[in-house]
Design a protein around this motif. Structure first.
Motif, PDB file in Angstrom:
ATOM      1  N   CYS A   1       0.841  -1.197   0.000  1.00  0.00           N
ATOM      2  CA  CYS A   1       0.000   0.000   0.000  1.00  0.00           C
ATOM      3  C   CYS A   1       0.877   1.248   0.000  1.00  0.00           C
ATOM      4  N   ALA A   2       0.355   2.326  -0.546  1.00  0.00           N
ATOM      5  CA  ALA A   2       1.037   3.616  -0.570  1.00  0.00           C
ATOM      6  C   ALA A   2       0.051   4.681  -0.118  1.00  0.00           C
ATOM      7  N   ARG A   3       0.437   5.473   0.873  1.00  0.00           N
ATOM      8  CA  ARG A   3      -0.447   6.541   1.348  1.00  0.00           C
ATOM      9  C   ARG A   3      -0.512   7.644   0.289  1.00  0.00           C
ATOM     10  N   ALA A   4      -1.731   8.093  -0.031  1.00  0.00           N
ATOM     11  CA  ALA A   4      -1.899   9.125  -1.056  1.00  0.00           C
ATOM     12  C   ALA A   4      -1.113  10.387  -0.713  1.00  0.00           C
ATOM     13  N   GLU A   5      -0.986  10.694   0.574  1.00  0.00           N
ATOM     14  CA  GLU A   5      -0.320  11.931   0.994  1.00  0.00           C
ATOM     15  C   GLU A   5       1.181  11.909   0.722  1.00  0.00           C
ATOM     16  N   SER A   6       1.768  10.718   0.505  1.00  0.00           N
ATOM     17  CA  SER A   6       3.221  10.635   0.345  1.00  0.00           C
ATOM     18  C   SER A   6       3.656  10.235  -1.061  1.00  0.00           C
ATOM     19  N   LEU A   7       2.728  10.210  -2.014  1.00  0.00           N
ATOM     20  CA  LEU A   7       3.077   9.726  -3.358  1.00  0.00           C
ATOM     21  C   LEU A   7       4.140  10.566  -4.035  1.00  0.00           C
ATOM     22  N   GLU A   8       4.125  11.868  -3.783  1.00  0.00           N
ATOM     23  CA  GLU A   8       5.064  12.751  -4.487  1.00  0.00           C
ATOM     24  C   GLU A   8       6.315  13.058  -3.674  1.00  0.00           C
ATOM     25  N   THR A   9       6.385  12.552  -2.453  1.00  0.00           N
ATOM     26  CA  THR A   9       7.554  12.826  -1.617  1.00  0.00           C
ATOM     27  C   THR A   9       8.425  11.598  -1.391  1.00  0.00           C
ATOM     28  N   ARG A  10       7.859  10.403  -1.450  1.00  0.00           N
ATOM     29  CA  ARG A  10       8.648   9.193  -1.228  1.00  0.00           C
ATOM     30  C   ARG A  10       9.208   8.672  -2.549  1.00  0.00           C
ATOM     31  N   PRO A  11      10.512   8.480  -2.639  1.00  0.00           N
ATOM     32  CA  PRO A  11      11.111   7.973  -3.884  1.00  0.00           C
ATOM     33  C   PRO A  11      10.510   6.643  -4.339  1.00  0.00           C
ATOM     34  N   MET A  12      10.060   5.832  -3.409  1.00  0.00           N
ATOM     35  CA  MET A  12       9.477   4.539  -3.754  1.00  0.00           C
ATOM     36  C   MET A  12       8.269   4.704  -4.678  1.00  0.00           C
ATOM     37  N   PHE A  13       7.526   5.816  -4.507  1.00  0.00           N
ATOM     38  CA  PHE A  13       6.256   5.970  -5.224  1.00  0.00           C
ATOM     39  C   PHE A  13       6.254   7.097  -6.249  1.00  0.00           C
ATOM     40  N   ARG A  14       7.189   8.036  -6.161  1.00  0.00           N
ATOM     41  CA  ARG A  14       7.100   9.278  -6.938  1.00  0.00           C
ATOM     42  C   ARG A  14       7.040   9.013  -8.442  1.00  0.00           C
ATOM     43  N   GLU A  15       7.928   8.205  -8.973  1.00  0.00           N
ATOM     44  CA  GLU A  15       7.975   7.982 -10.419  1.00  0.00           C
ATOM     45  C   GLU A  15       6.745   7.214 -10.897  1.00  0.00           C
ATOM     46  N   ALA A  16       6.332   6.203 -10.124  1.00  0.00           N
ATOM     47  CA  ALA A  16       5.162   5.421 -10.525  1.00  0.00           C
ATOM     48  C   ALA A  16       3.904   6.276 -10.515  1.00  0.00           C
ATOM     49  N   PHE A  17       3.763   7.169  -9.528  1.00  0.00           N
ATOM     50  CA  PHE A  17       2.590   8.034  -9.497  1.00  0.00           C
ATOM     51  C   PHE A  17       2.553   8.934 -10.726  1.00  0.00           C
ATOM     52  N   ALA A  18       3.699   9.386 -11.177  1.00  0.00           N
ATOM     53  CA  ALA A  18       3.745  10.279 -12.333  1.00  0.00           C
ATOM     54  C   ALA A  18       3.505   9.547 -13.648  1.00  0.00           C
ATOM     55  N   ALA A  19       3.929   8.295 -13.745  1.00  0.00           N
ATOM     56  CA  ALA A  19       3.950   7.651 -15.058  1.00  0.00           C
ATOM     57  C   ALA A  19       3.250   6.301 -15.140  1.00  0.00           C
ATOM     58  N   ARG A  20       3.017   5.619 -14.004  1.00  0.00           N
ATOM     59  CA  ARG A  20       2.493   4.251 -14.074  1.00  0.00           C
ATOM     60  C   ARG A  20       1.399   4.058 -13.021  1.00  0.00           C
ATOM     61  N   ARG A  21       0.260   4.639 -13.289  1.00  0.00           N
ATOM     62  CA  ARG A  21      -0.902   4.443 -12.413  1.00  0.00           C
ATOM     63  C   ARG A  21      -1.753   3.291 -12.962  1.00  0.00           C
ATOM     64  N   CYS A  22      -2.410   2.580 -12.070  1.00  0.00           N
ATOM     65  CA  CYS A  22      -3.213   1.438 -12.493  1.00  0.00           C
ATOM     66  C   CYS A  22      -4.489   1.362 -11.662  1.00  0.00           C
ATOM     67  N   LEU A  23      -5.333   0.425 -12.017  1.00  0.00           N
ATOM     68  CA  LEU A  23      -6.571   0.140 -11.288  1.00  0.00           C
ATOM     69  C   LEU A  23      -6.598  -1.336 -10.941  1.00  0.00           C
ATOM     70  N   ILE A  24      -7.042  -1.648  -9.737  1.00  0.00           N
ATOM     71  CA  ILE A  24      -7.202  -3.039  -9.326  1.00  0.00           C
ATOM     72  C   ILE A  24      -8.692  -3.299  -9.152  1.00  0.00           C
ATOM     73  N   PRO A  25      -9.293  -4.131 -10.010  1.00  0.00           N
ATOM     74  CA  PRO A  25     -10.722  -4.434  -9.869  1.00  0.00           C
ATOM     75  C   PRO A  25     -10.943  -5.352  -8.681  1.00  0.00           C
ATOM     76  N   ALA A  26     -11.993  -5.098  -7.907  1.00  0.00           N
ATOM     77  CA  ALA A  26     -12.285  -5.900  -6.724  1.00  0.00           C
ATOM     78  C   ALA A  26     -13.770  -5.827  -6.425  1.00  0.00           C
ATOM     79  N   SER A  27     -14.257  -6.832  -5.725  1.00  0.00           N
ATOM     80  CA  SER A  27     -15.646  -6.799  -5.262  1.00  0.00           C
ATOM     81  C   SER A  27     -15.742  -6.367  -3.810  1.00  0.00           C
ATOM     82  N   GLY A  28     -14.590  -6.331  -3.108  1.00  0.00           N
ATOM     83  CA  GLY A  28     -14.589  -5.902  -1.722  1.00  0.00           C
ATOM     84  C   GLY A  28     -13.182  -5.838  -1.161  1.00  0.00           C
TER      85      GLY A  28
END
Length: 220
Positions: A61-88
């Motif tokens: 999981c990645a907290r929305a508040e840290s997507l642009e500040t944490r190196p782990m998530f910054r590049e993926a948030f800018a260029a590789r976003r996805c959707l996970i389909p689920a029923s619950g």
């Protein structure tokens, strides 16, 4: 789940995966943009960028508040976003002697599109592995006794905007907000879901009434 109804131009790159008790460190289905079309693919649940040394450190999981500040998530948030389909989504309510699992669903039991990030790790020039993490936001007030965080929900009408790397980041960021209180409900389920080896569909059956907003709560 009728993904073709939610995403009419969806292309299937892999067979959709279904599970009554999916846990991190397992494969799941994700939707990403490929050649301009939403495309269903398979990914490992736990974001594993190429520089990650220890697989157990892969965040699921990645907290929305840290997507642009944490190196782990910054590049993926800018260029590789996805959707996970689920029923619950399973959450665990703290109680004096144990945690009671609940299944969070749409109040109308319709499908969910969960916000995520993905990355690709090349194991050779021609072979690669994809992985992903869910993006979480604050829980709607009605469900805060169960959990303080839930995956962000993306409406089908906004799916392409979320997936498209050309979407300005401020617009993508604006899609990450707590779900409307009337959209979600939750009901208790068997504690067998505590063990991911239990894969029978009864894991997700209600063992009590659904917790959902009343008309007075929906329209204060």
């Amino acid at each position: 789940m009728d993904l073709e109804r939610l995403l009419p131009d969806l292309r299937l790159e892999a067979t959709p995966l279904t599970s009554p008790n999916l846990a991190p460190r397992q494969p799941l289905s994700m939707v990403r943009l490929a050649a301009g079309r939403p495309t269903l693919a398979t990914a490992f649940w736990g974001l594993t960028p190429p520089w990650l040394k220890v697989l157990d450190h892969a965040p699921h999981c990645a907290r929305a508040e840290s997507l642009e500040t944490r190196p782990m998530f910054r590049e993926a948030f800018a260029a590789r976003r996805c959707l996970i389909p689920a029923s619950g989504i399973y959450v665990w309510k703290p109680q004096p002697r144990m945690k009671q699992p609940f299944l969070v669903t749409r109040a109308d039991r319709g499908p969910l599109l969960l916000a995520g990030l993905w990355c690709r790790y090349h194991t050779s020039l021609t072979e690669f592995a994809d992985s992903c993490a869910l993006v979480t936001v604050a829980t709607p007030p009605l469900l805060t006794p169960l959990s303080d965080r839930l995956p962000a929900l993306i409406d089908a009408s906004a799916a392409r905007r979320w997936l498209d790397p050309a979407t300005p980041l401020e617009q993508a960021r604006a899609l990450l907000s707590p779900a409307p209180g009337e959209l979600l409900g939750a009901f208790p389920v068997s504690r067998r879901v505590n063990d991911p080896r239990h894969q029978e569909w009864a894991c997700g059956y209600p063992t009590g009434p659904m917790l959902r907003a009343t008309p007075a709560q929906e329209n204060p």
